[in-house]
Design a protein around this motif. Structure first.
Motif, PDB file in Angstrom:
ATOM      1  N   SER A 193       0.822  -1.196   0.032  1.00 24.48           N
ATOM      2  CA  SER A 193      -0.066   0.185   0.002  1.00 24.48           C
ATOM      3  C   SER A 193       0.723   1.217   0.091  1.00 24.48           C
ATOM      4  N   GLY A 194       0.130   2.440   0.199  1.00 21.60           N
ATOM      5  CA  GLY A 194       0.913   3.726   0.007  1.00 21.60           C
ATOM      6  C   GLY A 194       1.335   4.115   1.077  1.00 21.60           C
ATOM      7  N   THR A 195       1.702   5.379   1.111  1.00 25.11           N
ATOM      8  CA  THR A 195       2.281   6.210   2.518  1.00 25.11           C
ATOM      9  C   THR A 195       0.864   6.859   3.102  1.00 25.11           C
ATOM     10  N   VAL A 196       1.045   7.300   4.327  1.00 24.20           N
ATOM     11  CA  VAL A 196      -0.228   7.781   5.046  1.00 24.20           C
ATOM     12  C   VAL A 196      -0.289   9.107   4.787  1.00 24.20           C
ATOM     13  N   GLY A 197      -1.343   9.820   4.410  1.00 24.61           N
ATOM     14  CA  GLY A 197      -1.293  11.058   4.171  1.00 24.61           C
ATOM     15  C   GLY A 197      -2.247  11.638   5.217  1.00 24.61           C
ATOM     16  N   ILE A 198      -2.157  13.036   5.184  1.00 24.25           N
ATOM     17  CA  ILE A 198      -2.832  13.903   6.411  1.00 24.25           C
ATOM     18  C   ILE A 198      -4.574  13.355   6.267  1.00 24.25           C
ATOM     19  N   HIS A 199      -5.159  13.099   5.099  1.00 22.44           N
ATOM     20  CA  HIS A 199      -6.308  12.707   4.802  1.00 22.44           C
ATOM     21  C   HIS A 199      -6.793  11.510   5.470  1.00 22.44           C
ATOM     22  N   HIS A 200      -5.762  10.579   5.597  1.00 23.86           N
ATOM     23  CA  HIS A 200      -6.121   9.417   6.063  1.00 23.86           C
ATOM     24  C   HIS A 200      -6.561   9.230   7.576  1.00 23.86           C
TER      25      HIS A 200
END
Length: 324
Positions: free
Chosen positions: A288-295
């Protein structure tokens, strides 16, 4: 009619406590049983260390005495309250269960960091996340802070919500209170340092055992919550938990973290510094991808819905004696 209603009051305490937590969160200005537990732990530790030279045995008896004592005191208090009046007993049991839950407080902590990161206040967000994680965060940037917060939300949905609900379904408020003592003991003495390596071992093991089933059951609740939310992946949540839940140093934290990682489509865990030492932990959610603020907002919503579903499941489980 009135008598029948009073007979049902004990079975309504759990949903009432959850609703109370959803409205009030953690009322820091009021007396709190968990703080009393902390004081009891501080007072009892010197006594057991003084009278027993074997640290492992002293730690075991110390932990068992406090856990059984908290269960007994809660059971006696509730029994006496119901003897006074049904509503009095219901109120006491509801309050004790309410103090065992922390869904709203967990969501508030996550959303505070989301608000700070959205406003670009990385330094303040870093200071906030330092209060809820045990790692070195001095070098953390926005994405690192978001990842650490999502991990905390995922892990604490078990010991802050689902495990208390699990034990409340089995044994009511007394068993939920006993679990909170288990959890408090682990947070205070369950460390692998010279002071607690032997003395705190029993407390840490009891906490591992207590959370074993709730943490694994949490995967299905999280996946169901993801299924009910737009934009989250229920099947990937189950698959990630199945294949990567064991990729964690903690025997119980990996499953809910992996379920969250799969549902959100992010990568959690990985190498971190602890007291200046790099600990090379494996990633969870490696595809999976990296964690962003929206997560962060998604994670808090997922945690809240997971908590609600967990409460519904625990309440229905507690009703089986009534149905039978």
């Amino acid at each position: 009619m009135v008598s029948a209603l009073f007979d049902l009051l004990p079975w309504l305490a759990l949903p009432a406590a959850f609703a109370l937590d959803a409205v009030l969160g953690d009322p820091r200005a009021l007396p709190h049983p968990v703080r009393w537990m902390g004081r009891a732990i501080e007072k009892a530790e010197p006594f057991f260390r003084k009278h027993l030279s074997n640290e492992r045995l002293a730690g075991l008896l110390f932990a068992l005495s406090l856990i059984l004592g908290s269960w007994g005191l809660a059971a006696l208090t509730i029994h006496l309250a119901y003897q006074v009046h049904g509503l009095c007993g219901f109120t006491v049991e509801t309050l004790l269960l309410f103090y065992c839950l922390s869904a709203r407080s967990l969501a508030q902590a996550g959303m505070e960091i989301h608000t700070l990161l959205t406003a670009g206040e990385v330094d303040r967000a870093r200071a906030q996340v330092a209060m809820i994680v045990g790692r070195d965060v001095e070098r953390y940037q926005a994405d690192d802070i978001a990842r650490a917060t999502v991990e905390t939300v995922a892990e604490n949905v078990v010991d802050g919500v689902l495990s208390p609900l699990f034990f409340a379904a089995i044994g009511g408020a007394p068993l939920a209170i006993a679990y909170k003592m288990v959890n408090t003991l682990d947070s205070m003495v369950g460390y692998k340092n010279p002071r607690y390596l032997l003395f705190g071992r029993a407390a840490a093991r009891i906490d591992d055992i207590a959370n074993f089933l709730p943490s694994r059951l949490s995967v299905f609740v999280i996946a169901l919550a993801a299924r009910l939310m737009t934009g989250l992946a229920s099947r990937r949540s189950l698959s990630t938990a199945w294949h990567e839940g064991s990729h964690h140093a903690s025997p119980n934290a990996g499953d809910p973290e992996a379920a969250f990682a799969g549902a959100l489509g992010v990568r959690l865990n990985g190498p971190n510094f602890y007291h200046g030492v790099l600990v090379d932990k494996p990633f969870i959610g490696t595809a999976s991808g990296t964690v962003g603020i929206h997560h962060l907002k998604q994670a808090c919503r997922l945690m809240t819905l997971t908590s609600l579903l967990g409460c519904l499941g625990a309440w229905l489980a507690s009703l089986w004696p009534v149905v039978l």
